[in-house]
Motif scaffolding. Sequence first.
Motif, PDB file in Angstrom:
ATOM      1  N   THR A   7      -9.677  94.464  46.350  1.00 26.30           N
ATOM      2  CA  THR A   7      -9.795  93.951  44.880  1.00 26.30           C
ATOM      3  C   THR A   7      -8.947  93.084  44.585  1.00 26.30           C
ATOM      4  O   THR A   7      -9.188  91.798  44.256  1.00 26.30           O
ATOM      5  N   PHE A   8      -7.457  93.423  44.580  1.00 25.27           N
ATOM      6  CA  PHE A   8      -6.404  92.479  44.073  1.00 25.27           C
ATOM      7  C   PHE A   8      -6.398  91.406  44.776  1.00 25.27           C
ATOM      8  O   PHE A   8      -6.026  90.413  44.728  1.00 25.27           O
ATOM      9  N   ALA A   9      -6.398  91.476  46.442  1.00 26.42           N
ATOM     10  CA  ALA A   9      -6.289  90.384  47.168  1.00 26.42           C
ATOM     11  C   ALA A   9      -7.512  89.248  46.940  1.00 26.42           C
ATOM     12  O   ALA A   9      -7.160  88.214  47.101  1.00 26.42           O
ATOM     13  N   ILE A  10      -8.574  89.867  46.615  1.00 27.19           N
ATOM     14  CA  ILE A  10      -9.951  88.798  46.420  1.00 27.19           C
ATOM     15  C   ILE A  10      -9.645  88.061  45.429  1.00 27.19           C
ATOM     16  O   ILE A  10      -9.869  87.004  45.101  1.00 27.19           O
ATOM     17  N   ALA A  11      -9.264  88.881  44.007  1.00 26.63           N
ATOM     18  CA  ALA A  11      -8.911  88.140  43.018  1.00 26.63           C
ATOM     19  C   ALA A  11      -7.766  87.006  43.015  1.00 26.63           C
ATOM     20  O   ALA A  11      -7.904  85.945  42.390  1.00 26.63           O
ATOM     21  N   LEU A  12      -6.729  87.609  43.886  1.00 25.88           N
ATOM     22  CA  LEU A  12      -5.681  86.379  44.027  1.00 25.88           C
ATOM     23  C   LEU A  12      -6.019  85.355  44.875  1.00 25.88           C
ATOM     24  O   LEU A  12      -5.659  84.169  44.581  1.00 25.88           O
ATOM     25  N   MET A  13      -6.788  85.294  45.920  1.00 27.95           N
ATOM     26  CA  MET A  13      -7.642  84.348  46.678  1.00 27.95           C
ATOM     27  C   MET A  13      -8.231  83.309  45.585  1.00 27.95           C
ATOM     28  O   MET A  13      -8.203  82.144  45.668  1.00 27.95           O
ATOM     29  N   GLY A  14      -9.059  84.069  44.732  1.00 23.33           N
ATOM     30  CA  GLY A  14      -9.859  83.152  43.662  1.00 23.33           C
ATOM     31  C   GLY A  14      -8.946  82.535  42.840  1.00 23.33           C
ATOM     32  O   GLY A  14      -9.568  81.324  42.755  1.00 23.33           O
ATOM     33  N   PHE A  15      -8.145  83.167  42.345  1.00 24.82           N
ATOM     34  CA  PHE A  15      -7.151  82.345  41.462  1.00 24.82           C
ATOM     35  C   PHE A  15      -6.509  81.287  42.027  1.00 24.82           C
ATOM     36  O   PHE A  15      -6.204  80.104  41.694  1.00 24.82           O
ATOM     37  N   THR A  16      -6.091  81.426  43.401  1.00 24.49           N
ATOM     38  CA  THR A  16      -5.361  80.524  44.261  1.00 24.49           C
ATOM     39  C   THR A  16      -6.390  79.092  44.253  1.00 24.49           C
ATOM     40  O   THR A  16      -5.837  78.171  44.338  1.00 24.49           O
ATOM     41  N   ALA A  17      -7.518  79.638  44.863  1.00 23.02           N
ATOM     42  CA  ALA A  17      -8.440  78.416  45.110  1.00 23.02           C
ATOM     43  C   ALA A  17      -8.987  77.645  43.777  1.00 23.02           C
ATOM     44  O   ALA A  17      -8.863  76.568  43.824  1.00 23.02           O
ATOM     45  N   THR A  18      -8.778  78.208  42.734  1.00 23.06           N
ATOM     46  CA  THR A  18      -8.987  77.837  41.486  1.00 23.06           C
ATOM     47  C   THR A  18      -7.938  76.820  41.133  1.00 23.06           C
ATOM     48  O   THR A  18      -8.258  75.743  40.564  1.00 23.06           O
ATOM     49  N   TYR A  19      -6.689  77.338  41.354  1.00 19.43           N
ATOM     50  CA  TYR A  19      -5.477  76.528  40.953  1.00 19.43           C
ATOM     51  C   TYR A  19      -5.495  75.384  41.696  1.00 19.43           C
ATOM     52  O   TYR A  19      -5.340  74.049  41.306  1.00 19.43           O
TER      53      TYR A  19
END
Length: 137
Positions: A7-19
């Motif tokens: 869950t943490f890894a998916i959230a981190l990837m999502g934030f990175t893609a948005t940024y």
Amino acid sequence: MKKIFLTFAIALMGFTATYAQQGKKQQLTPEQRAEKSTAKLEKELSLTADQKQKVYAIELNKFKQNQDWHQKAKAERDQKKDLAMKGMKENREQLNKVLTAEQQTKLETIHKEKKRSHHGMKGKKRGLRADSTATKA
């Protein structure tokens, strides 16, 4: 534990893609802006071919004028800034001729403190200071 990590890894990837998508916008030329604006008006107003050419010329003129205005305004701001900096430098040189070394050091400390406190106020609403809240009689 694996679920939390996943869950943490998916959230981190999502934030990175948005940024990563928040890059600088490419500056369009006046011609590109006029073409884009004309296409939008053509679609919304069902312009004829003759109208489209005339609208493009009008829009192109508008965007060229805006670009010229922005360039002139920037040049004027830069010129005013240079003039202000020159004035400040001359003022400091004149003060330093009058003040002793100890006074110069103290004045420099005052300037640094003022700059530091001013920097802390950036972004905040600049109202009355705490020491000046007393009403006049």
